[in-house]
Design a protein around this motif. Structure first.
Motif, short mmCIF file in Angstrom:
data_model
loop_
_atom_site.label_atom_id
_atom_site.label_comp_id
_atom_site.label_asym_id
_atom_site.label_seq_id
_atom_site.Cartn_x
_atom_site.Cartn_y
_atom_site.Cartn_z
N ASN A 23 6.16 -20.52 -47.21
CA ASN A 23 6.87 -20.77 -48.46
C ASN A 23 7.97 -19.73 -48.70
OD1 ASN A 23 7.19 -22.25 -51.01
ND2 ASN A 23 6.62 -20.28 -51.89
N ALA A 24 7.68 -18.47 -48.37
CA ALA A 24 8.70 -17.42 -48.53
C ALA A 24 9.92 -17.74 -47.67
CB ALA A 24 8.11 -16.06 -48.16
N ILE A 25 9.67 -18.22 -46.45
CA ILE A 25 10.78 -18.58 -45.57
C ILE A 25 11.58 -19.75 -46.16
CG2 ILE A 25 11.32 -19.60 -43.30
CD1 ILE A 25 8.96 -17.88 -42.18
N ALA A 26 10.86 -20.73 -46.70
CA ALA A 26 11.55 -21.89 -47.29
C ALA A 26 12.39 -21.47 -48.50
CB ALA A 26 10.53 -22.95 -47.70
N ARG A 27 11.84 -20.61 -49.35
CA ARG A 27 12.61 -20.14 -50.52
C ARG A 27 13.85 -19.37 -50.05
NH1 ARG A 27 9.54 -22.94 -51.81
NH2 ARG A 27 11.42 -24.15 -51.59
N ALA A 28 13.68 -18.52 -49.03
CA ALA A 28 14.80 -17.74 -48.52
C ALA A 28 15.88 -18.65 -47.94
CB ALA A 28 14.31 -16.74 -47.47
N LYS A 29 15.45 -19.62 -47.14
CA LYS A 29 16.41 -20.53 -46.50
C LYS A 29 17.21 -21.33 -47.51
CE LYS A 29 14.94 -21.64 -41.87
NZ LYS A 29 14.42 -22.62 -40.92
N SER A 30 16.62 -21.58 -48.68
CA SER A 30 17.30 -22.44 -49.66
C SER A 30 18.53 -21.76 -50.26
CB SER A 30 16.33 -22.89 -50.75
OG SER A 30 15.98 -21.82 -51.60
N GLN A 31 18.63 -20.44 -50.15
CA GLN A 31 19.83 -19.82 -50.75
C GLN A 31 20.32 -18.54 -50.09
OE1 GLN A 31 19.21 -19.04 -54.93
NE2 GLN A 31 17.31 -17.92 -54.63
N LEU A 32 19.70 -18.09 -49.00
CA LEU A 32 20.15 -16.86 -48.35
C LEU A 32 20.71 -17.14 -46.96
CD1 LEU A 32 17.19 -14.40 -49.12
CD2 LEU A 32 19.30 -14.71 -50.42
N ASP A 33 21.48 -16.18 -46.44
CA ASP A 33 21.97 -16.26 -45.06
C ASP A 33 20.99 -15.61 -44.09
OD1 ASP A 33 24.48 -17.43 -45.83
OD2 ASP A 33 25.09 -15.45 -46.53
N PHE A 34 20.27 -14.59 -44.55
CA PHE A 34 19.35 -13.88 -43.66
C PHE A 34 18.22 -13.26 -44.47
CE2 PHE A 34 22.50 -10.76 -44.98
CZ PHE A 34 21.75 -9.63 -45.25
N ALA A 35 17.11 -12.98 -43.78
CA ALA A 35 16.00 -12.29 -44.44
C ALA A 35 15.07 -11.65 -43.41
CB ALA A 35 15.20 -13.24 -45.33
N ALA A 36 14.49 -10.52 -43.81
CA ALA A 36 13.35 -9.94 -43.11
C ALA A 36 12.14 -10.23 -43.98
CB ALA A 36 13.54 -8.44 -42.93
N HIS A 208 10.19 -8.17 -53.73
CA HIS A 208 9.38 -9.18 -54.42
C HIS A 208 7.98 -9.20 -53.82
CE1 HIS A 208 8.51 -13.03 -56.37
NE2 HIS A 208 9.64 -12.90 -57.03
N HIS A 209 6.97 -9.44 -54.63
CA HIS A 209 5.59 -9.45 -54.13
C HIS A 209 4.93 -10.82 -54.24
CE1 HIS A 209 5.92 -5.19 -53.63
NE2 HIS A 209 4.64 -5.04 -53.34
N ALA A 210 5.73 -11.86 -54.49
CA ALA A 210 5.14 -13.19 -54.57
C ALA A 210 5.98 -14.18 -53.78
CB ALA A 210 4.98 -13.64 -56.01
N GLY A 211 6.47 -13.74 -52.62
CA GLY A 211 7.09 -14.66 -51.67
C GLY A 211 8.33 -15.36 -52.15
N PHE A 212 9.25 -14.62 -52.78
CA PHE A 212 10.52 -15.22 -53.19
C PHE A 212 11.67 -14.30 -52.80
CE2 PHE A 212 11.90 -18.75 -56.13
CZ PHE A 212 13.24 -18.68 -55.79
N PRO A 213 11.93 -14.18 -51.47
CA PRO A 213 13.06 -13.35 -51.04
C PRO A 213 14.35 -13.83 -51.72
CG PRO A 213 11.82 -14.17 -49.14
CD PRO A 213 11.29 -14.89 -50.35
N GLY A 214 15.14 -12.91 -52.17
CA GLY A 214 16.42 -13.29 -52.78
C GLY A 214 16.30 -13.81 -54.20
#
Ligand code: ZN
Length: 500
Positions: A23-36, A208-214
């Motif tokens: 889910n964290a990856i999906a949230r990141a992909k929805s609005q970011l270019d990159f994430a660790a 963030h500690h609940a899986g919402f990068p960005g």
């Protein structure tokens, strides 16, 4: 160069955070270019277990072990999420009282999870190319804030200057620290590190500690790179061609003698140039030389309004109670075009486990964050919001659209069956708000349009006066909505013996 936005430091349920990695990856992909995706891994000098520290020590130990057990699977999931539209990095985090907390970021999918006493030993022994980024540096020395005496620019090309914890730029910076880890300390600020001659660039990330990068408002890293690939972003991060933003994607180019932010050059005659594009009305642009204001631009001095060209429009959704609320929206433009748009989604906010809060820890931020440009004249989106935790802690989501047209360009916003139509010329004078149902129900707001003359700024300055052997120039941009950009310094050495 393009500016890419991402998150290099965030947590989910792979350790003692919440929500799935998927889910964290999906949230990141929805609005970011990159994430660790940086699991908590170790705390070599952790406090001893006592009745008062038991809750804290326990959740750390359980979290560290969880990461260890699942490391191979986690690494594989992150590796597979790396695509041509979205770049991932591997990483994990070390807590340390002696060195301050760091997160390892690596370009290499073979990154080994090893246990060491310092970030330096981790970088050396992790079997991969990695950097160690100090974060929430402002905490009290020996209380997980940075230790400038031990700072090593070879390990840490960039420092995280803002996150959910607050801002670490200086004692007077907006967003002081209010987490239960305590206040920020003047000895551990960014300005102190620079004053002591340390050389590093700036980034921000959510923590963030609940899986919402960005998640909006919690911090993002901006990277000026040639293309959206791991190699290109990595080269840029190591070159410190970076800056941190609190949330809005403020576009900044900052150069001295054509050398990008993060560079180290030698020159006595310095030409400082910058191009800034804000997402809302400008409060201030300040160029600093050796930590002191060198040039200031006030937003109040730009009052002209272009009658044609570009305009930015922000739509914000949320309010109401703590239940999830689904928004379905469409924006159409007549007699004009949508040039581009940025989304600013956020979900439920969690900074650390707490005895006082409950939520479904598996699905906490498994929410909708979608948007698409259907044509040059139509944008559609869907997202879920919850009510604001307090008046000082918004949980709304929003987006900003850049429209090309003129004062007669017609904009129509339809959200959950409510429609509002206005001309750009009207939107420059009045925004709009409406409530979805009963009193205290959810609401949305269309902000006053911002004309290009109020969001685009260029600087061209000269400086012929070296003050020290190595002067440093950096820039900060603030908008009236308290969104900031903290732009990495250019380090300029004085010409002379040994320096030319
Ligand atoms: Zn962290």
């Amino acid at each position: 160069m393009n500016i890419y936005f991402g998150d290099l430091h965030n947590h989910c349920g792979i350790t003692y955070g919440f929500g799935s990695l998927e889910n964290a990856i999906a949230r990141a992909k929805s609005q970011l270019d990159f994430a660790a995706f940086t699991g908590h891994a170790m705390w070599p000098d952790m406090y001893a277990k006592a009745p008062e520290t038991e809750f804290v020590v326990n959740f750390h130990e359980v979290g560290f072990e969880k990461l260890r057990q699942n490391w191979e699977k986690i690494r594989k999931t992150i590796a597979e999420a790396n695509t041509k539209d979205f770049v991932t990095f591997q990483g994990y985090e070390i807590h340390s009282r002696q060195y301050g907390d760091h997160h390892l970021v690596s370009i290499d999918d073979d990154l080994k999870l090893v246990y060491m006493d310092s970030p330096g030993e981790l970088v050396r022994d992790c079997g991969a190319e990695a950097i160690a980024v100090p974060h929430h540096i402002g905490y009290t020395p020996d209380y997980r804030g940075i230790n400038w005496d031990k700072f090593d620019e070879a390990l840490s090309p960039v420092v995280e200057v803002y996150s959910k914890h607050g801002c670490s730029m200086s004692e007077d910076a907006d967003y002081p620290y209010y987490h239960n880890m305590g206040p920020r300390d003047t000895r551990n600020m960014v300005d102190e590190g620079l004053r002591r001659g340390k050389k590093f660039g700036f980034v921000a990330s959510t923590d963030h500690h609940a899986g919402f990068p960005g998640s909006y408002g919690d911090g993002m890293a901006a990277v000026a790179a040639r293309s959206l690939t791991r190699e290109s972003l990595w080269e840029a991060i190591k070159a410190r061609r970076t800056y941190g933003v609190t949330g809005d994607r403020i576009l900044c180019e900052f150069k001295v003698n054509d050398a990008w932010m993060g560079s180290e050059i030698t020159a006595n005659h310095r030409r400082i140039t910058a191009r800034i594009e804000t997402e809302g009305t400008l409060n201030k642009i300040v160029v600093y030389k050796n930590g002191k204001p060198f040039h200031v631009i006030n937003g109040e001095s730009s009052q002209e309004v272009n009658r044609e060209g570009y305009y930015k429009l922000r739509v914000e959704m949320g309010w109401g109670n703590q239940n999830l609320y689904r928004w379905n929206g469409v924006m159409t433009v007549e007699n004009g075009e949508i040039e581009s748009y940025n989304t600013y989604f956020r979900g439920r906010s969690v900074l650390a486990p707490s005895k006082d809060e409950t939520y479904d820890e598996n699905t906490i931020n498994d929410i909708c964050t979608q948007s698409s440009l259907d044509s040059l004249r139509q944008l559609s989106w869907a997202c879920d919001t919850v009510g604001n935790k307090s008046t000082l802690h918004p949980s709304t989501s929003s987006f900003v659209v850049k429209i090309k047209g003129n004062l007669d360009t017609k904009v129509t916003v339809t959200l959950n069956g409510k429609t509002y139509t206005a001309l750009v010329g009207e939107l420059l004078e009045y925004g709009y708000t409406t409530h979805m149902e009963y009193y205290h129900s959810q609401a949305f707001k269309i902000y006053k349009a911002v004309p290009e003359t109020k969001y685009l700024f260029c600087l061209d300055l000269e400086d012929d006066k070296p003050e020290t052997d190595c002067d440093y120039y950096h820039m900060e941009v603030s908008q009236n909505n308290r969104q900031w950009a903290f732009v990495s310094p250019v380090f300029v050495k004085k010409e002379g013996e040994g320096n030319v």
